[in-house]
Design a protein around this motif. Structure first.
Motif, short mmCIF file in Angstrom:
data_model
loop_
_atom_site.label_atom_id
_atom_site.label_comp_id
_atom_site.label_asym_id
_atom_site.label_seq_id
_atom_site.Cartn_x
_atom_site.Cartn_y
_atom_site.Cartn_z
N LYS A 344 10.73 80.42 6.12
CA LYS A 344 11.87 81.28 5.82
C LYS A 344 13.14 80.46 5.65
O LYS A 344 13.29 79.38 6.20
CB LYS A 344 12.07 82.31 6.92
CG LYS A 344 10.99 83.38 6.98
CD LYS A 344 11.33 84.46 8.00
CE LYS A 344 10.28 85.56 8.01
NZ LYS A 344 10.63 86.62 8.98
N GLU A 345 14.06 81.02 4.86
CA GLU A 345 15.38 80.43 4.67
C GLU A 345 16.39 81.58 4.60
O GLU A 345 16.24 82.48 3.78
CB GLU A 345 15.42 79.61 3.38
CG GLU A 345 16.73 78.86 3.21
CD GLU A 345 16.70 77.97 1.98
OE1 GLU A 345 17.18 78.41 0.93
OE2 GLU A 345 16.17 76.84 2.08
N ASP A 346 17.39 81.53 5.48
CA ASP A 346 18.38 82.62 5.57
C ASP A 346 17.70 83.96 5.83
O ASP A 346 18.10 85.00 5.28
CB ASP A 346 19.22 82.69 4.29
CG ASP A 346 20.04 81.43 4.06
OD1 ASP A 346 20.42 80.80 5.06
OD2 ASP A 346 20.26 81.08 2.89
N GLY A 347 16.64 83.93 6.63
CA GLY A 347 15.97 85.17 7.02
C GLY A 347 14.98 85.70 6.00
O GLY A 347 14.33 86.72 6.25
#
Length: 542
Positions: A344-347
């Protein structure tokens, strides 16, 4: 009965072989019995130095300090040591802080050598005790600092002698494939071990990774060097591949802040060379190439010919080989690594394309389309002169990278020496810097000339041999028909290594794949016709 903790620390192996350990334990037991204390004998830091504070940060003393600060050692307990230097030989301020931490928690320190006791109440009542402790700590640090300086100077003198006289040997320690001669002026090669080292470099140069090399050595029943009975590990293989001692170079090292770092000038022709320099640089270049890209598990048959080349069409991340066992329920597939691991990245998920692609289908389709690419090099049809030039270029680039790394270290050493005393910069160091500058300049000229000659020679060597090309391709498509498993593994590994010289990446996007060469050429494949039609409609790929 109050608790007493006997703390024993010895930094040198020879101390452990003597009577010191028994003597200190007996003295601690006698003190505890005479004062009605229950003795805990578990605090032993054997082979750990106090000069850099390793016992304070990593040893049983560190655990004791943590227990004190956590309230798990009751006030009124006693810490028994032979001398204060058993606790610390660090700078006075650091040693004093340790001393006050212990006594401040209500623990009394007893030194058996002089019968002194140090407690918070005693120090508050008679400050001369604190002064005495500071004097002892300062003396202990000064003694260790002086020994360290003398040892460093002795090693500096040894290194200077070794640079001036190749027969002068710094130490009896040798690489695992050598032994020191009786007169301590030369080395004897243990040919059985040298043969194993040569095999490691040959397999690495052929594109086989350290983990696979280690596994193959274990499968062949080859015992690792030394007394280890646990077999070969990737780390031990990498250590050999990273060592210039195989080509005769000795790089002295020292420990700084607990880490082993290079010190001084590398001494060439110090050891007997057991690997040709060309093979050494070729293997190192292959190892660096594998480290710079994703690889994927190879298994026992070097399953993934496209290791490091596969990319996800949705996110651009690497795709890895997944083995789900034998058919019909199992099989081998490739899948986006980010999607598989739910990165994940930034949620938000980096990639949601979790589709599995049949590896065998991918391999067959890619091999079938290779005649549409300029794969003369991959199929060993490249002109011998061009192949030799490319090999020479690879070796020159590896040597240039190594020389540039050495230059950085030597420049830093020269600057440090100049800062300490500008009039006494080590002549050998300055000479080696000049020598490396010349070597780097020469290698750069060689690289430039090779880069000029290769395309010219390659253009001159082009010929129309389509029939031979197809015959060679058929041979490559029958890689798995090679009966000898070891030979089949090497052939597939070598094919992968050569393939990377032509193919830059293979991008998989749902039902299709795109092969991109280093020249920018692209060939598109349909892996799943139904999925391709859903995604793109009627237009067909090239």
């Amino acid at each position: 009965m109050p608790l007493a903790f006997s703390y024993l620390r010895m930094s040198r192996p020879e101390q452990l072989r003597g009577d010191s350990l028994r003597r200190q334990l007996d003295a601690s037991r006698a003190y505890a019995a005479a004062h009605g204390l229950t003795l805990d004998e578990s605090m032993q830091d054997l082979g750990i130095s106090a000069f850099r504070g390793k016992n304070r940060t990593e040893g049983t003393l560190a655990a004791f300090i943590e227990a004190i600060q956590g309230g798990r050692v009751p006030a009124g307990s006693v810490l028994i040591v032979e001398n204060l230097d058993r606790l610390s030989r660090e700078q006075v301020s650091t040693a004093l802080n340790l001393f006050l931490t212990i006594t401040g928690a209500g623990v009394t320190i007893v030194t058996l050598s002089d019968g002194q006791t140090y407690s918070k109440e005693g120090v508050d009542r008679d400050f001369t005790k604190l002064l005495m402790s500071i004097v002892y700590m300062a003396r202990a640090h000064d003694e260790s600092a002086m020994k360290s300086a003398r040892l460093a100077e002795a090693w500096k003198a040894k290194r200077a002698r070794a640079v001036a006289d190749p027969t002068a040997k710094l130490t009896g320690r040798t690489p695992a494939w050598l032994s020191l001669t009786a007169d301590r002026k030369g080395f004897r090669v243990m040919e059985d071990r040298a043969a194993i080292v040569r095999r490691i470099f040959q397999e690495c140069a052929a594109g086989i990774g350290a983990a696979s090399i280690a596994r193959r050595l274990n499968e062949d029943g080859i015992r690792p060097f030394g007394r280890s009975g646990r077999g070969w590990h990737p780390s031990s293989v990498k250590k050999i591949l990273d060592s210039e001692s195989v080509i005769g170079t000795f790089q002295p090292h020292v420990k700084k802040d607990g880490k082993r770092v290079s010190e001084g000038v590398a001494i060439r022709a110090y050891f007997p060379s057991i690997i040709e320099e060309g093979l050494f640089h070729t293997a190192r270049a292959a190892l660096t190439s594998r480290r710079s890209g994703a690889s994927g598990q190879k298994g026992r048959t070097y399953g993934n010919l496209f290791a490091g080349l596969l990319r996800c069409g949705s996110c651009g991340g690497p795709m890895h080989l997944i083995d789900k066992g034998s058919p019909p329920k199992g099989g081998r597939y490739v899948q986006c690594d980010r999607a598989r691991r739910r990165v994940k990245e930034d949620g938000r998920l980096r990639c949601e394309e979790k589709r599995l692609h049949h590896y065998v289908t991918l391999e067959n389709f890619v091999l079938a389309c290779l005649p549409d690419l300029n794969i003369r090099q991959v199929l060993d049809l490249e002109n011998e002169t061009v192949a030799a030039l490319r090999t020479e270029l690879s070796q020159v680039e590896a040597r240039l990278g190594g020389a540039q790394a050495k230059m950085k270290r030597l420049v830093a050493l020269a600057e440090a020496a100049a800062t300490e005393d500008e009039d006494e910069v080590d002549d050998a160091l300055a000479g080696r810097v000049l020598e490396l500058r010349t070597e780097i300049s020469t290698l750069r000229r060689q690289r430039k000339e090779l880069e000029r000659r290769i395309p010219v020679t390659e253009a001159e060597a082009v010929a129309d041999d389509r029939e031979a090309l197809m015959e060679a391709l058929g041979h490559m498509q029958r890689l798995d028909e090679i009966e000898d498993p070891a030979e089949r593994y090497r052939a597939r590994a070598a094919f992968t290594q050569d393939l990377k010289r032509i193919v830059a990446l293979i991008t998989i996007d749902r039902g299709s794949a795109a092969i991109t060469t280093h020249s920018g050429e692209e060939v598109h494949l349909v892996l799943d016709a139904d999925e391709f039609m859903k995604q793109f409609g009627t237009p067909q790929p090239q």
